[in-house]
Design a protein around this motif. Structure first.
Motif, mmCIF file in Angstrom:
data_model
loop_
_atom_site.group_PDB
_atom_site.id
_atom_site.type_symbol
_atom_site.label_atom_id
_atom_site.label_comp_id
_atom_site.label_asym_id
_atom_site.label_seq_id
_atom_site.Cartn_x
_atom_site.Cartn_y
_atom_site.Cartn_z
ATOM 1 N N UNK A 108 0.791 -1.219 0.000
ATOM 2 C CA UNK A 108 0.000 0.000 0.000
ATOM 3 C C UNK A 108 0.827 1.274 0.000
ATOM 4 N N UNK A 109 0.190 2.341 -0.457
ATOM 5 C CA UNK A 109 0.741 3.696 -0.363
ATOM 6 C C UNK A 109 -0.231 4.509 0.472
ATOM 7 N N UNK B 38 -5.808 -8.959 6.810
ATOM 8 C CA UNK B 38 -4.908 -7.805 6.725
ATOM 9 C C UNK B 38 -4.308 -7.568 8.106
ATOM 10 N N UNK B 39 -3.029 -7.861 8.248
ATOM 11 C CA UNK B 39 -2.322 -7.562 9.494
ATOM 12 C C UNK B 39 -1.962 -6.083 9.520
ATOM 13 N N UNK B 40 -1.744 -5.528 10.708
ATOM 14 C CA UNK B 40 -1.463 -4.093 10.813
ATOM 15 C C UNK B 40 -0.349 -3.653 9.883
ATOM 16 N N UNK B 41 -0.618 -2.571 9.155
ATOM 17 C CA UNK B 41 0.366 -1.955 8.251
ATOM 18 C C UNK B 41 0.805 -2.869 7.117
ATOM 19 N N UNK B 84 -1.429 -13.632 17.699
ATOM 20 C CA UNK B 84 -0.977 -13.251 16.361
ATOM 21 C C UNK B 84 -2.102 -13.237 15.326
ATOM 22 N N UNK B 85 -3.275 -13.735 15.682
ATOM 23 C CA UNK B 85 -4.427 -13.685 14.765
ATOM 24 C C UNK B 85 -5.119 -12.329 14.797
ATOM 25 N N UNK B 86 -4.717 -11.458 15.683
ATOM 26 C CA UNK B 86 -5.281 -10.113 15.732
ATOM 27 C C UNK B 86 -5.026 -9.417 14.401
ATOM 28 N N UNK B 87 -6.111 -9.063 13.718
ATOM 29 C CA UNK B 87 -6.009 -8.510 12.363
ATOM 30 C C UNK B 87 -7.401 -8.134 11.886
ATOM 31 N N UNK B 88 -7.451 -7.579 10.686
ATOM 32 C CA UNK B 88 -8.719 -7.276 10.028
ATOM 33 C C UNK B 88 -8.984 -8.387 9.023
ATOM 34 N N UNK B 110 -13.983 -7.261 9.417
ATOM 35 C CA UNK B 110 -14.205 -7.543 10.835
ATOM 36 C C UNK B 110 -12.862 -7.500 11.526
ATOM 37 N N UNK B 111 -12.790 -6.688 12.555
ATOM 38 C CA UNK B 111 -11.559 -6.575 13.328
ATOM 39 C C UNK B 111 -11.569 -7.642 14.421
ATOM 40 N N UNK B 112 -10.667 -8.605 14.318
ATOM 41 C CA UNK B 112 -10.539 -9.637 15.344
ATOM 42 C C UNK B 112 -9.480 -9.178 16.338
ATOM 43 N N UNK B 113 -9.890 -9.082 17.586
ATOM 44 C CA UNK B 113 -8.972 -8.635 18.640
ATOM 45 C C UNK B 113 -8.826 -9.775 19.636
ATOM 46 N N UNK B 114 -7.624 -10.318 19.721
ATOM 47 C CA UNK B 114 -7.377 -11.438 20.617
ATOM 48 C C UNK B 114 -6.673 -10.928 21.868
ATOM 49 N N UNK B 115 -7.320 -11.164 23.013
ATOM 50 C CA UNK B 115 -6.767 -10.729 24.298
ATOM 51 C C UNK B 115 -6.051 -11.880 24.992
ATOM 52 N N UNK B 116 -4.953 -11.562 25.704
ATOM 53 C CA UNK B 116 -4.233 -12.628 26.429
ATOM 54 C C UNK B 116 -5.036 -13.114 27.633
#
Lengths: 114, 116
Positions: A108-109, B38-41, B84-88, B110-116
């Motif tokens: 991405x950009x 989609x993982x962050x960034x 590590x599955x935390x992602x969109x 869908x934003x999956x947020x995995x808490x410890x």
């Protein structure tokens, strides 16, 4: 690493300006897609090219244009930029550009229009 | 034209718990179905896809999805999630062989947020 490269990674510019985003598809892929991702609109398809020819058009503004060159890299040109054009722009590629083909996305950009 | 609805914008879950991310679609023709992550960034990457055949599809990282034609659904599941599955996660649908479009329609994610 998907094999799709995009440059630049970040772009900050002012309203009214024009920018060019560049994409190199995965080796062997003939089709390139451009998407815009924003918080309010989600992932929006802009345009698809296959082997140098435009194949499908989505929600692409008239201020935006794209092309795919003989070496298969693609450029997305955004002109008369507005604040609302700030978004992540993704390029993706696939082998034949058909409906069942997996798409490989670049990193991405991130465009910021001030 | 096809459309996709991801029913949950955010799903919080504890580590090692099971998870289901829901996806419903509408289309007047047969469809191909995809889940991307989609993982962050990062850009999106394919988790799994349904083209034809067995309705239970297995993907990478322990994910699976089931195509249900009568309910027009393609829900994504994992029996035990990791941090590590935390992602969109994005569901996408494209028209099958009888359709004329080459372009998939993506859900809102869908934003999956995995808490410890």
């Amino acid at each position: 690493d998907s094999g799709v490269t995009q440059t630049p990674k970040h772009l900050i510019t002012a309203t009214g300006q024009r920018v060019t985003l560049r994409c190199s598809p995965r080796s062997g892929d003939l089709s390139v897609y451009w998407y815009q991702q924003s918080l309010d609109q989600g992932l929006q398809f802009l345009i698809q090219y296959y082997n140098g020819e435009e194949r499908a058009k989505g929600n692409i503004l008239e201020r935006f244009s794209a092309q795919q060159f003989p070496d298969l890299h693609s450029e997305l040109n955004l002109s008369s930029l507005e604040l609302g054009d700030s978004a992540l722009y993704f390029c993706a590629s696939s082998v034949e550009g058909l409906a069942h083909n997996e798409q490989f996305f670049g990193p991405g950009t991130r465009l910021t229009v001030l | 034209a096809q459309s996709v609805t991801q029913l949950d914008s955010q799903v919080p879950v504890f580590e090692e718990a099971p998870v289901e991310l829901r996806c419903n679609y509408s289309s007047s023709v047969s469809v191909y179905l995809f889940w991307y992550v989609q993982y962050p960034n990062q850009g999106l990457q394919l988790l799994l896809k349904y083209l034809s055949g067995s309705t239970l599809v297995k993907g990478i990282n322990g994910f699976e999805a089931e195509f249900n034609k009568s309910q027009t659904s393609f829900h994504l599941r994992k029996p035990s999630v990791h941090i590590s599955d935390t992602a969109e996660y994005f569901c996408a649908v494209s028209e099958g062989p009888s359709g004329g479009s080459y372009i998939p329609t993506f859900g809102r994610g869908t934003s999956l947020i995995v808490h410890p």
